[in-house]
Design an enzyme around this catalytic site. Structure first.
Site, mmCIF file in Angstrom:
data_model
loop_
_atom_site.group_PDB
_atom_site.id
_atom_site.type_symbol
_atom_site.label_atom_id
_atom_site.label_comp_id
_atom_site.label_asym_id
_atom_site.label_seq_id
_atom_site.Cartn_x
_atom_site.Cartn_y
_atom_site.Cartn_z
ATOM 1 C CE1 TYR A 135 0.968 -2.116 9.236
ATOM 2 C CE2 TYR A 135 1.699 -2.859 11.390
ATOM 3 C CZ TYR A 135 1.833 -2.863 10.019
ATOM 4 O OH TYR A 135 2.835 -3.606 9.433
ATOM 5 C CE LYS A 163 3.428 -0.182 9.406
ATOM 6 N NZ LYS A 163 3.647 -0.458 8.006
#
Ligand code: NAY
Length: 294
Positions: A135, A163
């Protein structure tokens, strides 16, 4: 990796009227999003207010989401926590619950070298057999994932992508280029969903999808079919809404929860230090809801 391609709302924290995690409200939000047709859910991330919840609360949310939609939606658990120890506890718990994937921000608070970030993610990854998605969200963590560290992480076969919430769409292109069809890149900035998809993202995870899932699903449909003019028009509508969502005096998540309340879905409020919408601005929530419905 097909199950990771598409629209993944970042699940909102759902509280009861006393501010405790609500099983019933978490499950109804998950079911609502399932019925809208999203591909999966990102549970316990920024929108899940993870940073303001203790381990037991985060485990509870992971459990309720899986009770609601396991087997129907792809479930990714965000397990980033202040310590490696807590992150691994969450990771193992998500694996036990049958989650499809894991994800984590880099370590927060102390500014640690990339070697520590590498070790942190690697320990989490080693604690289960699940696919892992980095992330990258420099706006909140202060660390911007380097291509070097990304490539180093990709040497671990359980790392299946990133992400990416950094603003340059170029980052999406570079990360995708580094991993190609073997990885998934999720678009992070909702304001750039269409651009992210064109630059190589396989779908997206976002904090505003939950309040307007229809629009992101429609944008996705147009991108998939090559209807770029229509996709761009929807992105414009989305951006008008995001600007409105972030223009009131409470946190964006409290504005979103007020809108969902008007739609008949009470998720409680936000946890302090996030602030609720107050005073005059409460009256403006209805206008934003109308903008979304129009
Ligand atoms: C999560 O983990 O909840 C998310 O994916 C939320 C990511 C959000 N980024 C930030 C910086 O908060 O969805 C975006 C963001 O809310 C959106 O682009 C509106 O600015």
């Amino acid at each position: 990796l097909e199950k990771f391609k598409g629209v993944f709302p970042a699940l909102y924290a759902c509280y009861d009227d006393t501010g405790e995690i609500s099983r019933e409200r978490t499950m109804s939000l998950c079911n609502y999003l399932y019925e809208k047709g999203v591909k999966g859910l990102y549970v316990g991330g920024s929108s899940g207010e993870c940073i303001y919840q203790n381990l037991e609360e985060r485990k509870a949310t992971l459990k309720y989401a899986s009770e609601a939609v396991k087997g129907k939606l792809t479930l990714i658990a965000h397990v980033g926590a202040p310590s490696t120890r807590e992150s691994k506890i969450l990771a193992r718990y998500a694996a036990e619950l049958g989650y499809d994937g894991l994800s984590a921000i880099p370590p927060i608070y102390f500014k640690l070298p990339e070697s520590s970030i590498y070790n942190y993610w690697t320990e989490i990854i080693d604690s289960t057999d699940l696919p892992f998605f980095i992330y990258n969200i420099p706006q909140t963590t202060g660390y911007s994932l380097s291509l070097d560290l990304f490539k180093k992480m990709l040497a671990n076969k359980k790392v299946k992508g990133v992400k990416n919430s950094s603003m340059p769409v170029l980052d999406i292109e570079r990360f995708k280029r580094a991993g190609g069809d073997d990885i998934i890149v999720f678009n992070g900035p909702d304001e750039q969903y269409v651009a992210g998809r064109l630059m190589g993202a396989d779908g997206g995870i976002g904090g505003t999808y939950g309040v307007m899932p229809e629009l992101f699903l429609k944008a996705e449909e147009f991108v998939t079919s090559g209807g770029f003019k229509n996709a761009r028009a929807i992105q414009g509508d989305i951006n008008d809404i995001i600007i409105a969502l972030t223009s009131l005096n409470g946190s964006m998540y409290s504005v979103i929860k007020e809108i969902l309340k008007l739609k008949g879905m009470n998720l409680g409020s936000v946890r302090a230090p996030l602030e609720g919408v107050s005073g005059e601005d409460l009256n403006k929530v209805k206008d934003i809801k109308e903008l979304i419905d129009s």
